[in-house]
Design an enzyme around this catalytic site. Structure first.
Site, PDB file in Angstrom:
ATOM      1  N   HIS A 189       4.418  -6.614  -6.869  1.00  0.00           N
ATOM      2  CA  HIS A 189       3.935  -5.621  -7.829  1.00  0.00           C
ATOM      3  C   HIS A 189       5.149  -4.912  -8.424  1.00  0.00           C
ATOM      4  CE1 HIS A 189       1.729  -1.584  -8.622  1.00  0.00           C
ATOM      5  NE2 HIS A 189       1.793  -2.324  -9.699  1.00  0.00           N
ATOM      6  N   ASN A 204       2.487  -9.015 -10.636  1.00  0.00           N
ATOM      7  CA  ASN A 204       1.369  -8.092 -10.630  1.00  0.00           C
ATOM      8  C   ASN A 204       1.740  -6.819 -11.378  1.00  0.00           C
ATOM      9  OD1 ASN A 204       0.029  -5.829  -8.258  1.00  0.00           O
ATOM     10  ND2 ASN A 204      -1.139  -6.860  -9.816  1.00  0.00           N
ATOM     11  N   GLY A 205       0.919  -6.436 -12.351  1.00  0.00           N
ATOM     12  CA  GLY A 205       1.111  -5.151 -13.010  1.00  0.00           C
ATOM     13  C   GLY A 205       0.864  -5.138 -14.503  1.00  0.00           C
ATOM     14  N   ASP A 206      -0.087  -4.292 -14.926  1.00  0.00           N
ATOM     15  CA  ASP A 206      -0.272  -3.913 -16.340  1.00  0.00           C
ATOM     16  C   ASP A 206      -0.761  -5.022 -17.258  1.00  0.00           C
ATOM     17  OD1 ASP A 206       0.658  -1.494 -15.516  1.00  0.00           O
ATOM     18  OD2 ASP A 206       2.652  -1.732 -16.357  1.00  0.00           O
ATOM     19  N   ALA A 238      -6.084  -6.815 -10.784  1.00  0.00           N
ATOM     20  CA  ALA A 238      -6.907  -5.847 -10.062  1.00  0.00           C
ATOM     21  C   ALA A 238      -7.438  -4.811 -11.028  1.00  0.00           C
ATOM     22  CB  ALA A 238      -6.118  -5.206  -8.937  1.00  0.00           C
ATOM     23  N   CYS A 280       0.842  -1.202   0.000  1.00  0.00           N
ATOM     24  CA  CYS A 280       0.000   0.000   0.000  1.00  0.00           C
ATOM     25  C   CYS A 280       0.876   1.250   0.000  1.00  0.00           C
ATOM     26  CB  CYS A 280      -0.917   0.004   1.208  1.00  0.00           C
ATOM     27  SG  CYS A 280      -2.039   1.415   1.222  1.00  0.00           S
TER      28      CYS A 280
END
Length: 640
Positions: free
Chosen positions: A455, A487-489, A510, A386
């Site tokens: 991420h 995680n990402g794109d 997400a 976060c």
């Protein structure tokens, strides 16, 4: 809703590349490549919507040079101003506004001045809960009750129904909101009594609710945490316990050869089947879990979804694992109802986990023991990804990556008190060019983490660069034999396939799911789905029905459903239909220019204006109440 959300809400899409590469660049940097015949100008776009689609501009006009079209980004983002003068490409209208005297505004950061409005009409002329619930006993509040007890008086002031159909009555034969339901005409008798069908189907129970007795004990601090205190004492004396063998995550059916899923970072999702070749031979290990001997993932996709109705949508389209929104451990320990609501689990969520945020070993360990006793989950995740200031400045989220001593105690302590696997979500680091993940991963494996999700951005980057999948590839070896999810794109099955080639065990999704929840289907079936506008509207209708089931069909529940729907529409408008693209696939950092869709509804869904999102919500939930105000969490275009 989360490092995000669904809570979900993520930040604006990236405008510049960097950090990683999942495919060829766009034809025009940062802009989705739409076929020229669909392109239009900002003025023609809004004229078309205001005319209700009756006067469609000619293709020659609409398909003009798209370099001259206004892009869909807010003007403040597109025009760079120096010394008070309009930059290149600034419109005359913007220049005129600059000439007008403006009151200087105090810099507050992104949307900190956003109005937080609780509609006052919720508390006016409310019917007593004992009347709504048809309680045979006397009023719960006795002589002190400030609610109405006269049903006829309530009906005189109640707003008109929003529609003729009540989802709860149709599905289950009884609406628990009775006369207060905003669709009450479907199930009210002539004297205002709540009708019940003969065949009443009990609603599926939503698990992980907060029991009133437990809430009282938490508020009075009467809960004893024996296992947590014992683990904390050992850690305080410097005795580092060995990782506890965690329980096996239930095996996920299906997902045979579909490649891994997109990634986004808002809430973490549990282990899901992913696409990639499973290891040929299992390896017997001790200590941290491996995907071969414990987690037993197949092709995996880590999915992150926001609120419970949205997670139900994702499950329908192929999500195998879901995770609740980020919950703050101190709020859970205090028995806050709103925080415990983030842990609720629908029966369709067969593999489900919760995500915790905290900065200190004692609160995180005690919270883990509390959840281990009281709720049904398949894993618990620590959010160390976060990036928001409110969390970071208190030592939580990304800040734990620089507080290795506290981080170690949190992971070891939670691992000691949990009977389910413990997972961790991290970023590449805190600063943009200082990667920390490759050094933390071996430690996390030693401390007892069963799985880590990485991420591919730092906290400093937020969403201003592309995720660094090359670095994620380097981290796979550092994490081995512990499973590592990326995680990402990821917004297409090609992106997912490229991501899986880095060697990660699986992928978490997400933002990609917020833009197109049918992404899971695309990845499993290895195809692009040119979904129609009517099919997309049906998805939104299902979401509103799920929302009315979850939040209620009274005024408060309807408006809560509407606000979550509007927040979701602020993401959905960035999706470009497959049939309109000149080159496939659309990248997650490409913003769409103004275009006219193949029908009016497709064009309306492409609007970046909150007023048009309101119009879509009114198709599903009826007219908005008077003085309705909506300010998107990540946009500047408010609706009042």
């Amino acid at each position: 809703m989360a490092e995000g959300a669904a809570e979900g809400a993520a930040e604006a899409p990236a405008e510049s590349g960097g950090g990683g590469d999942l495919g060829a660049g766009a034809l025009e940097r940062g802009v989705a490549p739409i076929k020229p015949r669909y392109l239009t100008t900002k003025e023609q776009f809004h004229e078309f919507l205001e005319a209700g689609g009756r006067e469609k501009p000619s293709q020659e006009t609409a398909g003009g040079n798209h370099h001259d079209c206004d892009l869909s980004e807010p003007e403040a983002k597109r025009i760079r101003l120096e010394d008070g003068q309009p930059g290149e490409g600034a419109t005359e209208e913007a220049a005129e506004r600059l000439e007008q005297p403006q009151t200087p505004k105090r810099a507050r950061g992104q949307n900190k001045a956003r109005p937080h409005i609780k509609p006052s009409h919720y508390d006016k002329n409310r019917l007593c809960p004992s009347i709504v619930q048809e309680s045979a006993a006397k009023c719960f509040f006795g002589d002190r009750c400030r609610f109405l007890h006269d049903v006829s008086c309530y009906l005189e002031t109640k707003p008109a129904d929003l529609g003729p159909r009540c989802v709860l009555f149709e599905n289950y034969g009884r609406c628990p909101y009775g006369v207060t339901c905003r669709f009450a005409g479907a199930h009210l008798g002539p004297e205002g009594q709540n009708l019940v069908r003969e065949e009443v189907v009990p609603a599926p129970p939503v698990r992980n609710g907060l029991d009133k007795a437990l809430q009282q004990q938490l508020r009075k601090r009467k809960i004893h945490f024996e296992r947590a205190e014992q683990a904390l004492q050992q850690l305080g004396k410097g005795h580092l316990p060995s990782p506890t063998p965690s329980a096996t995550v239930p095996e996920v059916p299906g997902a045979e050869s579909a490649p891994g899923q997109d990634n986004c970072d808002t809430q973490q999702a549990p282990l899901a089947p992913c696409t990639g070749t499973p290891p040929s031979s299992p390896m017997q290990t001790c200590g941290p879990l491996t995907d071969e001997d414990i987690v037993r993932l197949r092709s995996c996709e880590k999915r992150q979804c926001g609120n419970l109705p949205f997670r139900r949508i994702c499950k329908r389209y192929g999500a195998d694992v879901t995770c609740g929104e980020m919950a703050v451990c101190t709020n859970l320990l205090q028995g806050q109802t709103s925080e415990w609501a983030l842990l609720k689990r629908h029966p369709c969520e067969d593999i489900f986990g919760v995500q915790l945020e905290g900065a200190f070993p004692d609160t995180m360990t005690k919270c883990a023991e509390l959840l281990n006793r009281t709720i049904e989950v398949d894993f618990v995740d620590i959010n160390v990804g976060c990036p928001i200031d409110l969390v970071y400045k208190k030592g939580g989220g990304c800040a734990l990556m620089n507080r290795s001593a506290k981080f170690q105690q949190i992971v070891r302590g939670m691992d000691q008190v949990l009977d389910v696997p413990l997972t961790v979500k991290i970023r590449t680091g805190v600063q943009e060019r200082v990667n920390l993940a490759h050094r933390l991963l071996p430690k996390l494996r030693e401390w007892g983490a069963a799985l880590v999700t990485l991420h591919g951005r730092s906290r400093e980057q937020r969403y201003t660069k592309l995720a660094d999948w090359q670095y994620i590839k380097q981290c796979v070896a550092a994490a081995s034999p512990m499973p590592l999810f990326g995680n990402g794109d990821i917004l297409s099955y090609e992106d997912a396939n490229c991501a899986m080639q880095t060697g990660v065990t699986g992928i978490m999704i997400a933002r990609g799911a917020l833009l197109k929840p049918w992404l899971f289907t695309e990845i499993k079936e290895q195809r692009h789905w040119d979904i129609s506008s009517s099919e997309r509207l049906d998805i939104l209708r299902d979401f509103t029905n799920y929302g009315l089931e979850h939040w209620g069909s009274d005024t408060q529940g309807v408006e809560k459903t509407r606000r979550f729907l509007l927040e979701w529409l602020s993401f959905l408008c960035r999706y470009v239909p497959v049939g309109l693209l000149e080159r496939l696939p659309q990248r997650i950092n490409e913003r769409p220019p103004y275009y006219l869709g193949r029908d009016y509804l497709e064009t309306l869904m492409a609007s970046q204006r909150a007023a048009d999102w309101i119009r879509i919500s009114e198709m599903l939930l009826g007219p908005v109440p008077p003085n309705f105000v909506f300010v998107p969490k990540h946009k500047a275009n408010a609706y009042k």
